[in-house]
Design a protein around this motif. Structure first.
Motif, PDB file in Angstrom:
ATOM      1  N   GLU A  45       0.828  -1.209   0.000  1.00 43.98           N
ATOM      2  CA  GLU A  45       0.000   0.000   0.000  1.00 43.98           C
ATOM      3  C   GLU A  45       0.860   1.256   0.000  1.00 43.98           C
ATOM      4  O   GLU A  45       0.567   2.250  -0.701  1.00 43.98           O
ATOM      5  CB  GLU A  45      -0.910  -0.025   1.237  1.00 43.98           C
ATOM      6  CG  GLU A  45      -1.911   1.119   1.309  1.00 43.98           C
ATOM      7  CD  GLU A  45      -2.951   1.049   0.195  1.00 43.98           C
ATOM      8  OE1 GLU A  45      -3.513   2.105  -0.161  1.00 43.98           O
ATOM      9  OE2 GLU A  45      -3.187  -0.065  -0.313  1.00 43.98           O
ATOM     10  N   GLN A  46       1.963   1.225   0.758  1.00 42.50           N
ATOM     11  CA  GLN A  46       2.843   2.390   0.813  1.00 42.50           C
ATOM     12  C   GLN A  46       3.530   2.631  -0.520  1.00 42.50           C
ATOM     13  O   GLN A  46       3.657   3.777  -0.973  1.00 42.50           O
ATOM     14  CB  GLN A  46       3.878   2.190   1.923  1.00 42.50           C
ATOM     15  CG  GLN A  46       4.714   3.429   2.205  1.00 42.50           C
ATOM     16  CD  GLN A  46       5.647   3.227   3.371  1.00 42.50           C
ATOM     17  OE1 GLN A  46       5.659   2.149   3.959  1.00 42.50           O
ATOM     18  NE2 GLN A  46       6.394   4.242   3.730  1.00 42.50           N
ATOM     19  N   THR A  47       3.960   1.611  -1.182  1.00 36.24           N
ATOM     20  CA  THR A  47       4.591   1.773  -2.492  1.00 36.24           C
ATOM     21  C   THR A  47       3.587   2.262  -3.534  1.00 36.24           C
ATOM     22  O   THR A  47       3.931   3.055  -4.426  1.00 36.24           O
ATOM     23  CB  THR A  47       5.200   0.436  -2.936  1.00 36.24           C
ATOM     24  OG1 THR A  47       4.203  -0.593  -2.868  1.00 36.24           O
ATOM     25  CG2 THR A  47       6.363   0.043  -2.043  1.00 36.24           C
ATOM     26  N   ARG A  48       2.339   1.806  -3.421  1.00 34.33           N
ATOM     27  CA  ARG A  48       1.328   2.263  -4.387  1.00 34.33           C
ATOM     28  C   ARG A  48       1.071   3.757  -4.237  1.00 34.33           C
ATOM     29  O   ARG A  48       0.985   4.489  -5.220  1.00 34.33           O
ATOM     30  CB  ARG A  48       0.034   1.472  -4.181  1.00 34.33           C
ATOM     31  CG  ARG A  48      -1.071   1.749  -5.211  1.00 34.33           C
ATOM     32  CD  ARG A  48      -2.250   0.830  -4.968  1.00 34.33           C
ATOM     33  NE  ARG A  48      -2.850   1.059  -3.661  1.00 34.33           N
ATOM     34  CZ  ARG A  48      -3.687   2.071  -3.382  1.00 34.33           C
ATOM     35  NH1 ARG A  48      -4.014   2.934  -4.305  1.00 34.33           N
ATOM     36  NH2 ARG A  48      -4.192   2.194  -2.162  1.00 34.33           N
ATOM     37  N   ARG A  49       1.024   4.228  -2.975  1.00 35.33           N
ATOM     38  CA  ARG A  49       0.761   5.650  -2.749  1.00 35.33           C
ATOM     39  C   ARG A  49       1.927   6.514  -3.224  1.00 35.33           C
ATOM     40  O   ARG A  49       1.733   7.576  -3.821  1.00 35.33           O
ATOM     41  CB  ARG A  49       0.514   5.892  -1.266  1.00 35.33           C
ATOM     42  CG  ARG A  49      -0.825   5.342  -0.783  1.00 35.33           C
ATOM     43  CD  ARG A  49      -0.959   5.573   0.722  1.00 35.33           C
ATOM     44  NE  ARG A  49      -2.211   5.004   1.218  1.00 35.33           N
ATOM     45  CZ  ARG A  49      -2.585   5.000   2.499  1.00 35.33           C
ATOM     46  NH1 ARG A  49      -1.742   5.524   3.416  1.00 35.33           N
ATOM     47  NH2 ARG A  49      -3.745   4.477   2.875  1.00 35.33           N
ATOM     48  N   THR A  50       3.124   6.092  -2.942  1.00 34.10           N
ATOM     49  CA  THR A  50       4.284   6.873  -3.403  1.00 34.10           C
ATOM     50  C   THR A  50       4.335   6.945  -4.918  1.00 34.10           C
ATOM     51  O   THR A  50       4.690   7.986  -5.487  1.00 34.10           O
ATOM     52  CB  THR A  50       5.583   6.250  -2.863  1.00 34.10           C
ATOM     53  OG1 THR A  50       5.634   4.871  -3.227  1.00 34.10           O
ATOM     54  CG2 THR A  50       5.660   6.363  -1.355  1.00 34.10           C
ATOM     55  N   ALA A  51       3.946   5.855  -5.601  1.00 37.45           N
ATOM     56  CA  ALA A  51       3.937   5.884  -7.064  1.00 37.45           C
ATOM     57  C   ALA A  51       2.889   6.852  -7.587  1.00 37.45           C
ATOM     58  O   ALA A  51       3.130   7.600  -8.556  1.00 37.45           O
ATOM     59  CB  ALA A  51       3.689   4.478  -7.591  1.00 37.45           C
ATOM     60  N   GLN A  52       1.725   6.891  -6.934  1.00 40.63           N
ATOM     61  CA  GLN A  52       0.677   7.824  -7.368  1.00 40.63           C
ATOM     62  C   GLN A  52       1.123   9.262  -7.149  1.00 40.63           C
ATOM     63  O   GLN A  52       0.901  10.129  -8.000  1.00 40.63           O
ATOM     64  CB  GLN A  52      -0.615   7.542  -6.592  1.00 40.63           C
ATOM     65  CG  GLN A  52      -1.304   6.235  -6.996  1.00 40.63           C
ATOM     66  CD  GLN A  52      -2.544   5.965  -6.168  1.00 40.63           C
ATOM     67  OE1 GLN A  52      -2.878   6.736  -5.256  1.00 40.63           O
ATOM     68  NE2 GLN A  52      -3.239   4.864  -6.492  1.00 40.63           N
ATOM     69  N   GLU A  53       1.741   9.556  -6.024  1.00 45.74           N
ATOM     70  CA  GLU A  53       2.197  10.916  -5.761  1.00 45.74           C
ATOM     71  C   GLU A  53       3.254  11.358  -6.762  1.00 45.74           C
ATOM     72  O   GLU A  53       3.271  12.502  -7.218  1.00 45.74           O
ATOM     73  CB  GLU A  53       2.739  11.008  -4.340  1.00 45.74           C
ATOM     74  CG  GLU A  53       1.667  10.889  -3.273  1.00 45.74           C
ATOM     75  CD  GLU A  53       2.256  10.910  -1.881  1.00 45.74           C
ATOM     76  OE1 GLU A  53       3.508  10.993  -1.789  1.00 45.74           O
ATOM     77  OE2 GLU A  53       1.497  10.838  -0.886  1.00 45.74           O
ATOM     78  N   ILE A  54       4.159  10.457  -7.106  1.00 48.05           N
ATOM     79  CA  ILE A  54       5.201  10.812  -8.077  1.00 48.05           C
ATOM     80  C   ILE A  54       4.589  11.127  -9.432  1.00 48.05           C
ATOM     81  O   ILE A  54       4.974  12.084 -10.121  1.00 48.05           O
ATOM     82  CB  ILE A  54       6.230   9.678  -8.170  1.00 48.05           C
ATOM     83  CG1 ILE A  54       7.048   9.603  -6.861  1.00 48.05           C
ATOM     84  CG2 ILE A  54       7.182   9.885  -9.346  1.00 48.05           C
ATOM     85  CD1 ILE A  54       7.940   8.393  -6.778  1.00 48.05           C
ATOM     86  N   SER A  55       3.586  10.337  -9.832  1.00 46.54           N
ATOM     87  CA  SER A  55       2.933  10.576 -11.134  1.00 46.54           C
ATOM     88  C   SER A  55       2.172  11.893 -11.143  1.00 46.54           C
ATOM     89  O   SER A  55       2.196  12.639 -12.128  1.00 46.54           O
ATOM     90  CB  SER A  55       2.002   9.415 -11.464  1.00 46.54           C
ATOM     91  OG  SER A  55       0.984   9.314 -10.477  1.00 46.54           O
ATOM     92  N   LYS A  56       1.483  12.218 -10.032  1.00 45.54           N
ATOM     93  CA  LYS A  56       0.769  13.492  -9.961  1.00 45.54           C
ATOM     94  C   LYS A  56       1.736  14.660 -10.047  1.00 45.54           C
ATOM     95  O   LYS A  56       1.499  15.658 -10.731  1.00 45.54           O
ATOM     96  CB  LYS A  56      -0.021  13.574  -8.660  1.00 45.54           C
ATOM     97  CG  LYS A  56      -1.248  12.671  -8.632  1.00 45.54           C
ATOM     98  CD  LYS A  56      -1.959  12.813  -7.285  1.00 45.54           C
ATOM     99  CE  LYS A  56      -3.175  11.885  -7.218  1.00 45.54           C
ATOM    100  NZ  LYS A  56      -3.880  11.999  -5.915  1.00 45.54           N
ATOM    101  N   ASN A  57       2.824  14.592  -9.333  1.00 44.13           N
ATOM    102  CA  ASN A  57       3.804  15.675  -9.360  1.00 44.13           C
ATOM    103  C   ASN A  57       4.422  15.860 -10.739  1.00 44.13           C
ATOM    104  O   ASN A  57       4.721  16.982 -11.159  1.00 44.13           O
ATOM    105  CB  ASN A  57       4.903  15.415  -8.336  1.00 44.13           C
ATOM    106  CG  ASN A  57       4.384  15.492  -6.902  1.00 44.13           C
ATOM    107  OD1 ASN A  57       3.452  16.247  -6.623  1.00 44.13           O
ATOM    108  ND2 ASN A  57       4.990  14.718  -6.011  1.00 44.13           N
TER     109      ASN A  57
END
Length: 643
Positions: A45-57
């Protein structure tokens, strides 16, 4: 994916359930260090969230809607780096917590496990104590570092001790002198009587000049005032002897050995089987212990004007790259071992007085400077980086011996040198500062000159050889190690007296029964006494000497005529006795009749050729030529005068 997660979670739960059962089965309340557990759901779950944040940025950066403040504060790369750093810190803290957990089975009640912080503190305290002691030792003044509070005296002989050597371990000492003797001393085996365990004369009637142990301590180089040097083992048994060269060859490089008296020698500090010797033939020769029949290399010395000069001392540098020698013309020459040994690499022609013997050259432990002791009562220090002039000079240091020595202290800050004095004066050992050559202090060494001196770095003890035939060892019980301390703490050995059976008769006026009863109670002593008396009667066990001879002269005459003298004595001297009242002339003339009737020697030889003997008759002319009348004429004249 879900099935795998479920299996993983079920397996982890099963392991947790099995852990207390296994602990009860093994008899432990716990297995010590706890195993780390990982929650896979949270990690995914933590890796999924970090990937989403990187894509948004990334999308925001491409659209250009973010401000400068967002670019600085919400940079995804910075936030990713910060998160990873926080994770690493958290992992380190978890690891520290895990280290604090108990490892292994639990201790019994009443015991506590020492913490690592306490261990670290104790180790740091020990290190601080050691550093404090070292600082105290370094802060001491130089005269306080000299181990000279106690001394022992070793009696070598009646003449000067000209050579002293101590092995690298510091267990054995060897001394040699002008009395041709070499003595071995063992500190571990000696008692306070201080007696040597061996003494011999390796060169018969030649003075000992140099003794030195090899770097391994298993061999000793012995140099005397003769052309051949010897190498012996630790017990004094000969290993090799250098060959003597041909003294009728002019070129000294063509001979296989020295042709004149040796002046010194030295072992190679890096190669244990190589050594050098210098002699009055003007050469320094390199030898190998395994090849005694010929030297390895020859160095020929030339003085001022190209004339031959004799080296009086030779030495290796600490790194064995240079060979140094002092010559009789006052020069010092150094040769580089990596270059051809044709010309000296460094040469100082006026180092000491012309025609004086340089007795010693010694290098410092850091191999930067070296000190020379000259026959002109001076001691000088030299630096190879500026070899034109000496660094420091000491004058007035008298030297009466061609083997007078100087050496460095183990800390390389002081220089020791012995002072020569007249007979019945007190000798002194001088201590000088290495950098300034100022005298730090002096040590009184008793009557006689100080010839040899050395400061052993391992024992931290000073050994000297004096001109009165004594070798002294100075030490400090607090700073010295082993060496002289070993023999001084032992008890003196009792002298074992031999059993002597005396022939004295003891008469007891009154013998009481009590005394007899005591003798009966000690049968062992009585039996021992009877055995001694019985052995006394046996000529073999008592080693009875031969009885003196009542007849005969010049020693014991063998029985039965086994020797010629005995045969002559029996058959001639004893059988045919001569009357002492008869004169010698009558004793000879009594055989004249037998000689005429039965001739034995001359008459049978002329029996066939000249049966009638013809004797020479002198004429009057011959008598006049000879200067007087013949004996027959003289006899006639005498008879006529008598008538």
């Amino acid at each position: 994916m879900q099935t795998s997660r479920q299996n993983a979670s079920s397996s982890s739960e099963g392991s947790q359930d099995q852990e207390p059962d296994m602990a009860k089965l093994m008899g432990f309340s716990g297995f010590g260090k706890k195993a780390r557990t990982f929650d896979l759901d949270k990690m995914f779950e933590q890796t999924r969230r970090t990937a989403q944040e990187i894509s948004k940025n990334k999308s925001k950066a491409d659209s250009g809607d973010d401000d400068d403040s967002d670019a600085e504060g919400d940079d995804p790369r910075k936030r990713f780096v910060q998160k990873t750093a926080n994770k690493s810190k958290q992992a380190d803290s978890d690891g520290d917590d895990d280290d604090d957990d108990m490892i292994g089975p639990p201790l019994p009640p009443g015991f506590s496990r020492p913490s690592t912080s306490n261990k670290a503190s104790t180790e740091s305290d020990d290190d601080d104590d050691e550093e404090y002691e070292e600082d105290d030792e370094d802060n001491l003044p130089p005269e306080k570092k000299i181990p000279a509070t106690h001394e022992i005296v070793l009696n070598h002989g009646n003449k000067s001790v000209s050579a002293v050597a101590l092995d690298p371990s510091g267990s054995r000492l060897v001394t040699g002198g002008y009395d041709f003797d070499v003595r071995f001393w063992d500190f571990a085996a000696m008692d306070p009587s201080l007696n040597s365990f061996r003494s011999f004369q390796p060169f018969e009637c030649h003075q000992i000049r140099t003794l030195q142990y090899s770097i391994t301590g298993d061999r000793i180089l012995m140099v005397a005032a003769k052309p051949q040097a010897k190498v012996v083992d630790r017990d004094g048994f000969e290993v090799m002897e250098c060959v003597k060269g041909d003294q009728y060859i002019v070129d000294m490089a063509k001979t296989k050995g020295h042709t004149a008296m040796l002046n010194g020698g030295c072992w190679n500090p890096k190669v244990k089987e190589e050594f050098i010797t210098c002699a009055n033939d003007g050469t320094v020769r390199l030898w190998d212990v395994n090849q005694a029949w010929k030297q390895q290399q020859v160095i020929k010395f030339r003085g001022q004007g190209g004339q031959k000069t004799n080296p009086t001392c030779c030495v290796y540098s600490r790194d064995a790259k240079l060979i140094g020698a002092g010559c009789q013309d006052g020069s010092i020459q150094l040769w580089d071992m990596k270059r051809p040994l044709v010309r000296p690499t460094y040469q100082q022609k006026n180092a000491h007085g012309m025609g004086t013997d340089t007795s010693c050259i010694t290098f410092s432990y850091d191999n930067l400077i070296f000190v020379t002791r000259g026959g002109d009562d001076t001691m000088k220090s030299w630096d190879l980086r500026n070899f034109k002039r000496p660094v420091n000079v000491v004058t007035g240091l008298e030297s009466f011996y061609p083997v007078a020595e100087c050496c460095f202290s183990p800390d390389d800050q002081m220089i020791l040198a012995g002072q020569s004095v007249r007979r019945e004066q007190e000798g002194k050992l001088m201590f000088y500062d290495r950098h300034t050559f100022k005298k730090i202090t002096e040590l009184e060494c008793g009557q006689g000159s100080v010839v040899r001196c050395m400061w052993h770095p391992k024992l931290n003890q000073i050994i000297i050889g004096s001109g009165s035939g004594l070798a002294k060892v100075f030490y400090d019980p607090n700073r010295s190690h082993r060496g002289a301390k070993l023999c001084m703490v032992k008890k003196r050995r009792k002298r074992v007296e031999p059993d002597i059976v005396k022939s004295e008769h003891i008469v007891a006026p009154v013998m009481s029964r009590r005394g007899r009863h005591r003798n009966r109670e000690e049968p062992q002593e009585i039996m021992a006494y009877k055995k001694q008396m019985k052995d006394r009667q046996d000529p073999v066990k008592s080693r009875k000497p031969d009885l003196p001879i009542k007849q005969g002269q010049g020693g014991r005459i063998a029985a039965g005529g086994s020797t010629l003298s005995r045969y002559v004595a029996i058959n001639i001297a004893l059988t045919k006795k001569v009357d002492p009242n008869i004169s010698a002339r009558d004793a000879i003339l009594r055989h004249a009749k037998d000689a005429e009737e039965n001739p034995l020697w001359i008459a049978p030889a002329y029996k066939h050729t000249q049966p009638n003997p013809i004797f020479h008759e002198s004429d009057e002319e011959e008598e006049e030529e000879e200067g007087g009348p013949s004996w027959s004429k003289k006899a006639k004249l005498d008879s006529a005068s008598k008538k």
